[in-house]
Structure formats: C-alpha cells, structure tokens
Motif scaffolding. Structure first.
Motif, PDB file in Angstrom:
ATOM      1  N   ILE A  33      -5.577   7.847  -2.010  1.00 21.76           N
ATOM      2  CA  ILE A  33      -6.274   6.933  -1.114  1.00 21.76           C
ATOM      3  C   ILE A  33      -7.783   7.188  -1.164  1.00 21.76           C
ATOM      4  O   ILE A  33      -8.579   6.326  -0.814  1.00 21.76           O
ATOM      5  N   ILE A  84       0.838  -1.195   0.000  1.00 18.41           N
ATOM      6  CA  ILE A  84       0.000   0.000   0.000  1.00 18.41           C
ATOM      7  C   ILE A  84       0.878   1.253   0.000  1.00 18.41           C
ATOM      8  O   ILE A  84       0.605   2.218  -0.713  1.00 18.41           O
ATOM      9  N   ALA A  85       1.957   1.224   0.778  1.00 16.41           N
ATOM     10  CA  ALA A  85       2.869   2.374   0.796  1.00 16.41           C
ATOM     11  C   ALA A  85       3.415   2.635  -0.600  1.00 16.41           C
ATOM     12  O   ALA A  85       3.464   3.785  -1.053  1.00 16.41           O
ATOM     13  N   ASN A 145      -0.025  18.967  -1.407  1.00 14.85           N
ATOM     14  CA  ASN A 145      -0.949  19.813  -0.657  1.00 14.85           C
ATOM     15  C   ASN A 145      -0.294  21.123  -0.240  1.00 14.85           C
ATOM     16  O   ASN A 145      -0.898  22.188  -0.325  1.00 14.85           O
ATOM     17  N   LEU A 156       6.754   8.214   1.676  1.00 19.57           N
ATOM     18  CA  LEU A 156       5.291   8.126   1.611  1.00 19.57           C
ATOM     19  C   LEU A 156       4.660   9.435   2.063  1.00 19.57           C
ATOM     20  O   LEU A 156       3.813  10.015   1.373  1.00 19.57           O
ATOM     21  N   ILE A 157       5.096   9.918   3.254  1.00 19.88           N
ATOM     22  CA  ILE A 157       4.488  11.139   3.779  1.00 19.88           C
ATOM     23  C   ILE A 157       4.822  12.323   2.882  1.00 19.88           C
ATOM     24  O   ILE A 157       3.949  13.128   2.537  1.00 19.88           O
ATOM     25  N   GLY A 192       8.818   5.347   4.944  1.00 19.96           N
ATOM     26  CA  GLY A 192       7.841   6.194   5.616  1.00 19.96           C
ATOM     27  C   GLY A 192       7.950   7.641   5.193  1.00 19.96           C
ATOM     28  O   GLY A 192       6.943   8.297   4.885  1.00 19.96           O
ATOM     29  N   THR A 193       9.192   8.155   5.157  1.00 18.46           N
ATOM     30  CA  THR A 193       9.373   9.564   4.812  1.00 18.46           C
ATOM     31  C   THR A 193       8.932   9.829   3.380  1.00 18.46           C
ATOM     32  O   THR A 193       8.249  10.818   3.103  1.00 18.46           O
ATOM     33  N   VAL A 197       2.686  12.584  -0.266  1.00 13.81           N
ATOM     34  CA  VAL A 197       1.292  13.043  -0.159  1.00 13.81           C
ATOM     35  C   VAL A 197       1.190  14.449   0.405  1.00 13.81           C
ATOM     36  O   VAL A 197       0.245  15.172   0.103  1.00 13.81           O
ATOM     37  N   VAL A 198       2.169  14.845   1.240  1.00 18.86           N
ATOM     38  CA  VAL A 198       2.070  16.175   1.856  1.00 18.86           C
ATOM     39  C   VAL A 198       2.526  17.252   0.881  1.00 18.86           C
ATOM     40  O   VAL A 198       1.912  18.319   0.790  1.00 18.86           O
ATOM     41  N   ILE A 221      13.413   1.412   6.802  1.00 19.45           N
ATOM     42  CA  ILE A 221      11.975   1.662   6.682  1.00 19.45           C
ATOM     43  C   ILE A 221      11.663   3.121   6.956  1.00 19.45           C
ATOM     44  O   ILE A 221      10.622   3.612   6.559  1.00 19.45           O
ATOM     45  N   ILE A 222      12.603   3.854   7.594  1.00 20.07           N
ATOM     46  CA  ILE A 222      12.419   5.302   7.740  1.00 20.07           C
ATOM     47  C   ILE A 222      12.282   5.934   6.356  1.00 20.07           C
ATOM     48  O   ILE A 222      11.463   6.822   6.144  1.00 20.07           O
ATOM     49  N   LEU A 246       0.676   4.106  -2.895  1.00 21.26           N
ATOM     50  CA  LEU A 246       0.365   5.506  -2.607  1.00 21.26           C
ATOM     51  C   LEU A 246       1.519   6.406  -3.049  1.00 21.26           C
ATOM     52  O   LEU A 246       1.304   7.497  -3.570  1.00 21.26           O
TER      53      LEU A 246
END
Lengths: 348, 384
Positions: free
Chosen positions: B296, B286-287, B346, B338-339, B335-336, B342-343, B331-332, B290
C-alpha cells in the motif's frame, strides 16, 4: 501541514505575534468554510421553504445527523494521527445488533448497562484495530479494510436472518430519540456532550495535542519523545468507543437492527470528516469541524427534499462538496505555507 | 559453529554455495556486506508472487479432491464469471497502488457506465454506439480523477472518496430508480457463453488481453518500471526523468477505462442496468490487490501476484459456498487473508531480526555491548 489554523484565536495571536489579528485568525479557522456552507444552506432552504426550520424539521435534521456526527468525531481523532479507520460501519453494526440481542434476551436490563456494554464492545473492536496497526506496523487502511470484512462477517454469522425491531426494546430506550429538551432530541444532546469532551481533550490535554504532532510528522514525534504507538492505539480505541456509542444510539433511533446494519457507512464518515476540514494527510483539523461536516452532509439531503430538488441529485452534490472541501483545504495550506515562508524570511 | 570467532574476510565469487558456508559468512562478515535478499532463480521461485501462486495451486488441488462438485465445468464457469469484474479492475489498480496512490471511485465508474448504458439503450441507440459512449464516459471519469490528483496535486484518497460519491450520484441522476433489462439476448448470451465444454467463459479472452496489456506495461516497458521508482520516491523519480504528473494522470485514465469495461460486463452478465450495480466493489478490488502482494506504500507488487490473489479469494469463497457456507459470512475469509498477508511478513521479519541478534550475541562474545546493540539495530530490516 501546519497546526496553526486549528488553535483557537486567542492562542494563535500569542504565537503569531502582532502580525495577525483576531479577524485573521478567525478567517483561517479550518471550520469556517464548512460552517459558512451550513449556514448558507439552512438560510437558502428556509427562504425557499419556511417549514424547513420548524421544530419538527429541526428535530428530524438533528436526529438524522447525530449518529454520523459521533462517528465523524471518532474518525477525526484517527485521521489526525495520519491513519484511517474503515471498520466503523461494521463496528456500529455489531454493537447495534448486540444492543438488540441484549434487550431481547435479558428482560429488564438497565439502559445504562447496555450503553456501557456497547461502548466496551466498541472499545474492544477498536483496540484490535489499534494493536494491529501499531504492533504489526501495517498501514491502517489495510488493517481496517480487513477488519471491516471480518467484523461484518461476524455480524452476518451472528445475526443470520434475525432482526430485532423496536418492539423488542424498552420504551424508555426508544424514547431517547423521540423526546426533546428545548427542541433538541436527547440523543443529539448526548452527542453534543461527547463532542465537547473530545474537543476539550484534543485541544487542552497534552495527549490530545500529541495526536496532531504524530499526524504532522510521526518520526519527529517519536524523536520528540511522544509515545507514538500508545497514542495511536488510544485514538483507535476512542474511535471504537464512539462507534460503539453510535451503535447503541442507532438501535434507539431506527426501527430494526440486523446483519447489514451500518453497511457502507465508513466512506460517508470519512467524507464528513474531510468536508469538516480534517486533512486526510493528518496533523490538522478539529472534531468540531468533523461534526459540522457530518451535519452539513445530512442537512443537504433534507434541504434538497425541502426545496423539491430531484432526490437523485443528492449524492452527486455530496460528491462535489467533498471535492470542494479538498480543494479549499489545499488552497488554505498553500497560503499558510507561503505566509510562514514570508514570516521566516523576515525573522532571518 | 557457535564458537567460531575468527574474523575472516568473506570469500568473494561463486564459491559460497552451501548452506553452512553462507551461514558462517553471514556471522563473520559485517552485516552491511550480506547480500540483501535472494538473487537469480531463488528470487523468482521463493518470492512473494510465487508463494501466492503456490497457495492458489495447492488450494485448487485440495478443493478438486475434497469438494465433490468443485472440478466441474459448471463450477469453473461460474467462478470465473464472478471473478471477472474484480480481476479486470485489479489490473490498473495494481499500477495505481504501486505508485503509492489509490482509486476508490472504480466501482462508482462501473455503476455510472452501467446506468448510461441502460438509458442510452432504452433511448433506442444502436448497441455499438452505446458501448463506445460508455467507454468514453469511463475515460472521462478517469481523466477527471487524474486531473485533480496529478495536475492539481490533491491527495488521491480524498479525491476518489469525493468522486466515489459523485459518480455514483451521477449514475442515480442518469437512471434514477429504474432498471433496464431488455438488452439484445444474443449479446447477453455471448457474455455468459463458455468456450466449448471447458466451462471457461468466452469473456476470459478479452480479460486475458487486458491482463497481458497491463502486465507488459508494468513489467517490460520503461514507463512501467518507472512506476516502481515513483512509488518509492516521487522526488527521486522526478530527478531520474520520469514525468510524474503525466504518468499518474494516465494511470487514472486507465482505471477509469477498465472500470467502464467492468461496468459493461456487469450490465450484460446480469442483463440489468441499475444505478447501484457494483456497489462496494472498490474495497473487494483493493483487498485482492493487497493480498496479491502489492504494498500500500507503493513501489512493490506484480501483475502475476495480483492475478493469483484475485483467483485465490475467488476460489476460496466459491468452494466454501459449495460447502453451503453462507455468502455473507465468507467475507471473514477475505478480511483474515488480507490481514494475515500483510502482518505475516512483518512478524516473520521481526522474528528473523530477533534470532539474528541472539546469534550475534552468542557468536561474538568479545564484542563490547554497544557494538552488539548497533549490529542488532542495523540488522532490523528497514521498513519504508
């Protein structure tokens, strides 16, 4: 989604008028199916194996459930606002390892200070989730999936191969999860107090009721004048605090804390909340239900062992439980919707 | 340009080419008549997918130059072998997320297939039969998800959390604590074999076929185009004649089937059938999806973007591993990324809206305050 089933019987009588009695309100309680399932499970297991409800059996049961119960309560807060927090397992891991580090490196640190530090760390991590969700307006599923990885990665790089064992911690801290009062372990009592506080906040305080309004319809809540962003941020922060508390208790309960502590916990926590009647689409459910859901899921594990069912069946049964909870929830909401339609038709 | 206040109608047609012209027009015209988004070649070359592909190319070039052991067949082989399960499952997952749903049970279906495969093989069945039974099990698992979500109408997040536990539990029931490893050596060797000296695994060919299938299905068929409509609005999709329930049902059958394939691949690549194979893979998939630009909320995303996203995560992780950075810390990065992915849009949109509102204030001083406020409000891109 309606919030009618979540209000206590007394209130519901007032809002529904004479049409529904106390019994009807009780039957529509969202916590009812999960409570009945728990009672049935305990009764059947006790008949099959009387040792199940012995003081030692009870104690083990409660000890196993405590940490997931606290996490499920926090998760319920977030899910009620139509969000989700997948990073709780990683927050718990970070805080548990932080607790071990504190005890190992600061000899003689008061236990209360450790609790406060753990909860503050949890609050900080939860607030990061909340800020990203509310300010950047990105769905919580995505943000907390990202922070799940980031927090876990931080934990991994911080801990490396280090593990802290029970011997590194003061005896008084470990005995929190050994000593009992009237048969209840101390950490379970801590959990019950926390659940009671959150339940009162959610039912009786305006900010708590706002969470339901936000989950039912965020746009309507905004029009109604509810500070949606602030409330959602607060829900994430509270969830972080509770995950932090669970992390500290985890360090007390289990022998070792390390890099992988709490991995994969997030989905069982969400599952516990869902089984406890917290609708994943937000706006309904209660923290008491979520806590009972967590208790039910952990009790099943012990019950299956007690009646000597193959332990491999355990997870499959948990899966079926979650599915039945979702189906029961759907039936309940369809019935409520029909009832509302009928009563509205009468009023017109 | 700052004192340009003449209110002239926008010149229609193709003669608004230069950047200056476009900017003047956009301040002169009413905001509603500004074309929304890019068109033509610019849309393809500057879109979200293209940016992902550029990022992938830039990173691969950088890694080839900066990391000594990166541009070798061995690296390519291991990198792709590691990426294949995620890449496989990401294809149908893209379609599911585009319709606004989700499937968390994929890794459990892969685990269940792996367990079945081990037990059936150990029971002495011929390997062809074993493989067919495994795929059928994947189809059935997906169909069960699809039935509950599309026919009964339950929320997919809750249902697939349930089947995540259920299928993993069934894997445990099937195989217990055992691990079965004695698969036919020629088969396991085939699954890890490479195409000549290129280092590309032979298995990339079937994976490419799967990717092509879902790419064509999503982008070039009425069914696939309908999925976007479905993701934007289920009601609207129903009214334009898309069979919503049927489409969703088949998508879950798709994720189930491909997850079974991924489970078979996993088992033979590591030549080990265990109940906990592929645990936690659902979140990685999913990560990656996205990160590849799929929203999503549904209604947005593409197969090329997702492939680039999967490969980007895989390449970054692998090259950092070559730099001796521990796997678990990496995995950092996931995560980074991914965020950030999406951020950033915006934040970018918010800055653009803010600049536009400022420019409106500067260029239209005679407009009353309320008018300016309205313009600002409508200038903010609407989020779904």
């Amino acid at each position: 989604m309606t919030i009618a089933p979540t209000v206590p019987p007394g209130q519901s009588e007032r809002t529904d008028g004479a049409r529904s009695g106390r019994l009807g309100a009780l039957l529509r309680l969202r916590e009812l199916p999960v409570t009945l399932a728990l009672i049935a499970l305990v009764v059947i297991t006790t008949i099959a194996n009387p040792l199940f409800l012995s003081p030692q059996g009870m104690k083990d049961l409660l000890l196993n459930a405590t940490i997931v119960m606290i996490l499920a309560v926090g998760q319920a807060l977030v899910i009620i606002t139509r969000n989700v927090d997948l990073s709780v397992g990683s927050i718990l891991g970070l805080v548990a390892f932080g607790t071990g580090t504190l005890f190992a490196n600061v000899p003689g640190i008061p236990i209360v200070v450790v609790f406060v530090v753990g909860m503050l760390l949890g609050a900080f991590l939860g607030a990061i989730n909340g800020i990203l969700v509310t300010v950047a307006k990105v769905p919580a599923l995505v943000i907390t999936l990202g922070t799940l990885y980031i927090y876990r990665g931080i934990n991994n790089s911080w801990a490396g191969g280090t593990q802290y064992f029970a011997g590194d911690r003061p005896e008084a801290f470990g005995s929190l999860s050994v000593d009992t009062v009237f048969g209840f372990p101390l950490i379970t009592l801590i959990a019950v107090v926390v659940i009671a506080i959150v339940a009162i906040y959610l039912n009786g305080v305006r900010a708590g009721r706002d969470l339901y309004a936000i989950g039912s319809d965020p746009d309507a809540a905004l029009l109604f004048g509810i500070p949606v962003s602030r409330r959602v941020l607060l829900a994430f922060l509270f969830n972080g605090v509770l995950a932090g508390l669970a992390g500290v208790l985890y360090a007390s309960r289990f022998n070792s804390v390390g890099a992988t502590t709490g991995t994969g916990l997030e989905l069982s926590v969400v599952a516990a909340a869902v089984v406890g009647g917290v609708a994943i689409s937000g706006g309904s459910g209660s923290v008491v239900g979520a806590a009972i859901g967590a208790l039910l899921l952990t009790t099943i594990t012990s019950a299956l062992t007690a009646v000597r069912v193959d332990k491999f069946w355990q997870q499959a049964i948990v899966g079926m439980l979650i599915l039945s909870a979702v189906i029961i929830d759907r039936i309940a909401s369809v019935r409520t919707a029909r009832k509302l339609r009928i009563s509205e038709a009468r009023d017109v | 340009m700052s004192n340009h206040t003449k209110q002239s109608p926008a010149p229609a047609g193709p003669d608004r080419i230069t950047a200056l012209d476009t900017r003047l027009i956009s301040t002169d015209k009413t905001l509603a008549s500004v074309p929304k988004g890019r068109t033509g070649a610019a849309r393809v070359l500057l879109g979200r997918d293209a940016i992902m592909i550029y990022a992938l190319i830039v990173f691969v070039l950088y890694a080839s130059i900066a990391i000594p052991r990166f541009a070798t067949p061995v690296t390519v082989g291991f990198l792709l072998l590691d990426v294949i399960p995620v890449l496989l499952i990401a294809m149908p997952m893209t379609l599911v997320i585009i319709t606004g749903e989700i499937d968390l049970s994929v890794a459990s279906i892969a685990g269940l297939t792996s367990a079945l495969m081990g037990v059936l093989w150990a029971a002495g069945l011929p390997i062809e039969v074993v493989l067919v039974v495994c795929v059928v099990a994947g189809v059935a698992a997906g169909a069960f998800n699809g039935f509950l979500i599309a026919v009964v109408g339950l929320p997919s997040l809750a249902v697939t959390i349930g089947t995540l536990a259920l299928y993993r539990g069934l894997a445990l029931v099937v195989i217990g604590d055992n691990a079965i490893a004695n698969f036919p050596p020629e088969l396991t060797a085939f699954f890890t074999s490479k195409l000549g000296g290129t280092g590309i695994p032979t298995m990339m060919i079937p994976v490419a076929v799967v990717a092509l299938f879902f790419g064509v299905l999503l982008h070039l068929t009425p069914f696939g185009r309908g999925l976007y409509a479905l993701g934007f609005s289920t009601e609207a999709a129903t009214f334009v004649g898309i069979r919503v329930a049927r489409a969703k049902f088949w998508l879950y059958v798709g994720t189930g089937t491909v997850s079974a394939l991924a489970g078979i691949f996993w088992t033979l690549r590591y030549s080990s059938a265990r109940s906990d194979n592929a645990t936690g893979l659902e979140l990685t998939v999913i990560a990656a999806v996205l990160l590849g630009g799929v929203s999503i909320f549904g209604g947005k995303g593409s197969i090329p973007g997702v492939i680039a996203g999967v490969l980007l995560i895989g390449t970054i992780n692998f090259s950092l591993r070559l730099e001796r950075i521990s796997d678990v810390v990496l995995i950092i990065v996931t995560g980074t990324l991914l965020i950030a992915s999406v951020v950033t849009p915006n934040v970018y949109a918010a800055i653009k809206a803010w600049r536009q509102s400022r420019r409106l204030h500067n260029t239209l001083p005679q407009v009353p305050a309320s008018g300016a406020t309205n313009a600002t409000a409508s200038g903010v891109p609407e989020r779904k």
